[in-house]
Structure formats: structure tokens, C-alpha cells
Design an enzyme around this catalytic site. Structure first.
Site, PDB file in Angstrom:
ATOM      1  N   SER A 209       0.844  -1.194   0.000  1.00 52.70           N
ATOM      2  CA  SER A 209       0.000   0.000   0.000  1.00 52.70           C
ATOM      3  C   SER A 209       0.878   1.243   0.000  1.00 52.70           C
ATOM      4  O   SER A 209       2.069   1.190  -0.331  1.00 52.70           O
ATOM      5  CB  SER A 209      -0.945  -0.019   1.218  1.00 52.70           C
ATOM      6  OG  SER A 209      -1.926   0.991   1.099  1.00 52.70           O
ATOM      7  N   ASN A 210       0.294   2.385   0.364  1.00 53.30           N
ATOM      8  CA  ASN A 210       1.032   3.646   0.440  1.00 53.30           C
ATOM      9  C   ASN A 210       0.513   4.457   1.618  1.00 53.30           C
ATOM     10  O   ASN A 210      -0.332   3.973   2.384  1.00 53.30           O
ATOM     11  CB  ASN A 210       0.907   4.414  -0.880  1.00 53.30           C
ATOM     12  CG  ASN A 210      -0.539   4.632  -1.277  1.00 53.30           C
ATOM     13  OD1 ASN A 210      -1.317   5.266  -0.562  1.00 53.30           O
ATOM     14  ND2 ASN A 210      -0.932   4.076  -2.425  1.00 53.30           N
ATOM     15  N   HIS A 211       0.996   5.682   1.757  1.00 51.64           N
ATOM     16  CA  HIS A 211       0.693   6.474   2.950  1.00 51.64           C
ATOM     17  C   HIS A 211      -0.559   7.346   2.825  1.00 51.64           C
ATOM     18  O   HIS A 211      -0.830   8.170   3.703  1.00 51.64           O
ATOM     19  CB  HIS A 211       1.884   7.368   3.304  1.00 51.64           C
ATOM     20  CG  HIS A 211       3.131   6.610   3.646  1.00 51.64           C
ATOM     21  ND1 HIS A 211       3.222   5.809   4.761  1.00 51.64           N
ATOM     22  CD2 HIS A 211       4.323   6.517   3.005  1.00 51.64           C
ATOM     23  CE1 HIS A 211       4.426   5.263   4.817  1.00 51.64           C
ATOM     24  NE2 HIS A 211       5.119   5.670   3.759  1.00 51.64           N
TER      25      HIS A 211
END
Length: 405
Positions: A209-211
Site C-alpha cells: 500500500s502507500n501512505h
């Protein structure tokens, strides 16, 4: 929607009058011109000085403002000046005054002179609110075309619990925003927005995923919903609640799910805003069971995800508008322009991780917007709600120009 609107705020004698200070502050912050009119009873709960300071205008309460000179407060002029009158809190006594045209104070005189829409937000104890006389007055006021902002359920000043609490200032402001949105170019437009991250499964307990938190996308959805648009929000995993009850929210997890949900709604959309941080790659063979820690090195084979912007950009019909986002770390402007062209977007909104306070996780953002006509607009660091308002204004200007043509 409230920028430049002239709002009369009537404050009557109720313990809930303390909330009128926040209401005035929110209206002024939204760009409205606010004039406060107080009953004598209201002064027992909040000072005219407080409301005058917040509204930047003297709080009015008397017919004769200066007995020595005979200077008077022109209630007719006030009634003609306003774009809306909101009485909050509206006590039982003030409701009765207005319902029966008693006209024995400045607020009721202004009400009878008003040519604008009028909103009453009652506040009183639950038995007073339920009393047939109060209900009759409320019904009577509504029969005249006035609008009621219902009292809320909760603990009251008496210690009892029930209906009678003044609606929260944010609710009152939202009611006014919706009222003014009815005649805007955004009203009824179908706006499709993607927000948040995606999660690409490695196994049942792990993912790539990412932030992204979804804050920016949800702020944009809220801005368009309050402006009267019919908003569909396709949202990746986030803990944030839907900001407006009118928003149709579709929760998804993976890039593929986000593509499918967005593609399904896209044909009917007037505007697509692609704010989500969608994974570019996804594991080709997610494990069905948790992968155990055994090997010193571990390799995951990845495949490209569907490019949502490019795919839907190639399907764009005449009249549809697309807005994309580009979060860059280097060669920002050129990368954003390339994305604008390749994906057939109408606007590209550029963020740079090199700008303090911009990007993921912050309550603020700093954007540069480029359009197909070559225009570039650079905005200062702002809250994400303010950024959403700026983006809304760009779209409103575009749609407004189309209407003029």
C-alpha cells in the site's frame, strides 16, 4: 456557496445562545457578511460585544440606537439587505412572537420585513419543545414558507435528555450552504471522486500500500456535495467517515476493485476527480495462507494494475471533465504535464513531496493546477478543506463559462 452572502443571525434568550458565537464565526470564515440581531433576553446569555467582535459589525437589539439623537435602526432596510435570516437559537417566546406577528422587538420586526428565506433553529427544554402551543407555532411558521432546522436529541440544560438541543452550528451552516447551492451551476451535476489508498494483497494478512489517508479526496467530495452535486465517492481503505450524508460511498480495497467501481459509474458522470493513490503494481500470485518467515531472501512477482486515468480518459465523451492528481518528487511540472496529455485530462493537480506540509498524512496541502489550455495556477499552502474549495471554484468557473456560451 456562502462567499459574499448577507446573513442576518437572530439570537434569542436561550442558554444555547453561546453556540451563536461559533455560528457567526463559521459564517464569517465561509466568506459571508453577518449582521447579528439580539433580543433583550439573549443578552443574559451572551454579550453583544462578543458577537460584534466576531461579526465585525455592532450587534443590534434596539429600535432606537441613539436616544439622544433619535437615530434608529431601520428594520425594513435590514430585511431587504439580507440573503437569509437564521434565528438560532429560536426560543419559545421568539417563535411565538414571529408566528403571531407581535412585533414587539427588533428581531420580530426584521422578520416581518424580511424578503429573504428565513430559517428557525429552535432551542428549549424537551417538554416546551413538545408542547402543542410550540408545535402549533412551528407549524404556523412553516406554513408561511419559513424553514425549520430541527432541534437535536441530547442532554438539556435542565438535566433531562431528549429533543430540544439547538442544532450544532456546523449543521446550521450546512443547511444554509445547501440552500444557496440549489441555484448554483454545480446543483445536480454528477461528480465521481476516487480517494484513499489501495491495498494489494500478498497473503491473507499482508499487503502492498502507500501512505494516503484519504483526507484530500474526502474533503473534495464534501465540497462538491455541499455545493449541490450528486457525489459518488469510490474510496480505498481509510478510517475517515463520510463527511456528508448525501454522498454515495463505495468502499473498495484493491486497484482492480477501484477500477471496476469507477468504470461502472463513469459513463453517467459529468466530472471525474481521480484523487486516489492507486497502486501501480500488484502481486500476481497472492498466497492463500500466511507466508512463513523462512527464506533469507523473498521475491514477490508483480504485475501492472489497470491505469484508471488513462483507461477512462480514452473513453471520455464530449462534455465530460476529468481532473487527475500527480504526486511527484522530481521534475514535477514536466511529469505532471506529461500525465495531463497522456491520460486525456482536463486538469492535473500537482503536489510535491519537497513542499513542507504537502502530500500524505497532513491536514494541509500545496497544489499547482495545470489545464489543457496551458494555464498554470500556483496556490499557497492551505488546509485540505480550503484546497477542495479552490478546486471546486475552478470547476464552477468552467461550468459557468459553458452555461454563458
Amino acid at each position: 456557496m456562502l462567499q459574499g452572502k448577507r446573513i442576518l443571525v437572530g439570537v434569542s434568550g436561550s442558554i444555547a445562545a453561546y453556540k451563536s458565537a461559533l455560528l457567526v464565526r463559521l459564517l464569517v470564515k465561509a466568506g459571508a457578511e453577518v449582521q447579528v440581531i439580539m433580543t433583550e433576553g439573549a443578552k443574559a446569555f451572551i454579550t453583544p460585544l462578543t458577537l460584534a467582535t466576531l461579526s465585525k459589525r455592532p450587534a443590534l437589539s434596539a429600535f432606537v440606537s441613539n436616544p439622544a439623537t433619535g437615530e434608529w435602526t431601520n428594520h425594513v432596510e435590514l430585511g431587504l439587505w439580507a440573503d437569509a435570516l437564521v434565528v438560532a437559537p429560536a426560543s419559545a417566546r421568539t417563535l411565538a412572537r414571529c408566528a403571531h406577528a407581535l412585533c414587539d422587538d427588533l428581531l420580530s420586526a426584521v422578520y416581518l420585513s424580511a424578503k429573504c428565506p428565513v430559517f428557525f433553529a429552535p432551542a428549549m427544554d424537551l417538554d416546551m419543545y413538545r408542547h402543542p402551543a410550540t408545535r402549533d407555532n412551528l407549524n404556523r411558521l412553516q406554513s408561511f414558507g419559513n424553514q425549520l432546522i430541527d432541534a437535536e436529541f441530547g442532554e438539556l440544560a435542565s438535566g433531562l435528555v431528549g429533543e430540544g438541543r439547538l442544532a450544532e452550528p456546523e449543521t446550521i451552516v450546512q443547511t444554509l450552504v445547501r440552500h444557496f447551492a440549489k441555484n448554483s451551476v454545480v446543483a445536480g451535476k454528477r461528480v465521481l471522486i476516487t480517494a484513499g489508498p489501495t491495498q494489494e494483497p500478498i497473503d491473507p494478512v499482508r499487503y502492498i500500500s502507500n501512505h494516503s489517508t484519504g483526507k484530500m479526496g474526502l474533503a473534495i467530495a464534501n465540497a462538491f456535495a455541499q455545493a449541490g452535486a450528486d457525489v459518488t465517492l469510490v474510496c480505498g481503505p481509510t478510517h475517515l467517515p463520510t463527511p456528508d450524508a448525501s454522498i454515495h460511498r463505495v468502499d473498495v480495497r484493491s486497484a482492480q476493485q477501484m477500477y471496476e467501481a469507477t468504470a461502472e459509474a463513469f459513463p453517467k458522470a459529468d466530472l471525474l476527480i481521480l484523487n486516489a493513490a492507486v497502486a501501480d503494481y500488484t502481486p500476481l500470485h497472492p498466497a492463500e495462507k500466511k507466508i512463513k518467515k523462512k527464506e533469507a531472501q523473498f521475491t514477490i512477482e508483480l504485475g501492472k494494475t489497470v491505469d484508471i486515468a488513462a483507461t477512462l480518459g480514452s473513453q471520455k465523451r464530449p462534455g465530460q471533465l476529468l481532473m487527475g492528481f500527480a504526486l511527484e518528487t522530481d521534475n514535477e511540472a514536466q511529469n505532471a504535464l506529461d500525465k495531463l496529455e497522456r491520460k486525456n485530462l482536463d486538469w492535473i493537480v500537482l503536489n510535491s513531496l519537497r513542499d513542507a506540509g504537502a502530500g500524505f498524512g497532513h491536514d494541509t496541502n500545496k497544489i499547482t493546477v495545470m489545464d489543457r489550455g496551458g494555464a498554470v495556477q500556483v496556490f499557497d499552502l492551505k488546509t485540505k478543506d480550503e484546497v477542495a474549495a479552490d478546486l471546486l471554484a475552478l470547476v464552477v468557473e468552467k461550468w459557468g463559462n459553458e452555461v454563458k456560451v
